[in-house]
Design an enzyme around this catalytic site. Structure first.
Site, PDB file in Angstrom:
ATOM      1  N   CYS A  29       9.684   9.318  -4.389  1.00 45.93           N
ATOM      2  CA  CYS A  29       8.074   9.626  -4.743  1.00 45.93           C
ATOM      3  C   CYS A  29       7.553   9.059  -3.623  1.00 45.93           C
ATOM      4  CB  CYS A  29       7.840   8.598  -5.948  1.00 45.93           C
ATOM      5  SG  CYS A  29       5.962   8.206  -6.240  1.00 45.93           S
ATOM      6  N   CYS A  50       4.771   6.158  -3.900  1.00 45.87           N
ATOM      7  CA  CYS A  50       5.242   5.103  -4.248  1.00 45.87           C
ATOM      8  C   CYS A  50       5.588   4.367  -2.883  1.00 45.87           C
ATOM      9  CB  CYS A  50       6.637   5.123  -5.070  1.00 45.87           C
ATOM     10  SG  CYS A  50       6.232   5.956  -6.584  1.00 45.87           S
TER      11      CYS A  50
END
Length: 101
Positions: free
Chosen positions: A26, A29
């Protein structure tokens, strides 16, 4: 050392616990990681920060209805008191955490 259960981790006595639900693949993230480190350093000894990989811990992610990542959930005395999905700027996150210290 045996692994602690999630409920043991979030019931940290005397301090709020910020949980970052993330995944290695991600992008946002990865953006969130240094922000979390900065906020953890600012509140050292008063805040616990835990990262939960949703791919490795799908049951926990489901339990807290984490749909998008990153999702941050702040637990106080084992109860979720704040949550937000997406990247949260460090000043905003720090201010949110501060109100529970």
């Amino acid at each position: 050392m045996p692994k602690k259960s999630f409920s043991e981790l979030i019931n940290s006595p005397g301090m709020p616990v910020l949980v970052d639900f993330y995944a290695d693949w991600c992008g946002p993230c990865k953006t969130m990681a240094p922000i979390l480190e900065q906020v953890a350093a600012q509140h050292q000894g008063k805040l616990k920060v835990i990262k939960i990989d949703v791919d490795k811990n799908p049951a926990v992610a489901q339990q807290f209805r984490v749909q998008g990542i990153p999702t941050l959930i702040l637990f106080h005395k084992g109860q979720p008191v704040w949550r937000q999905s997406g990247v949260v700027p460090a000043p905003q996150l720090s201010q949110t955490v501060q109100s529970y210290l």
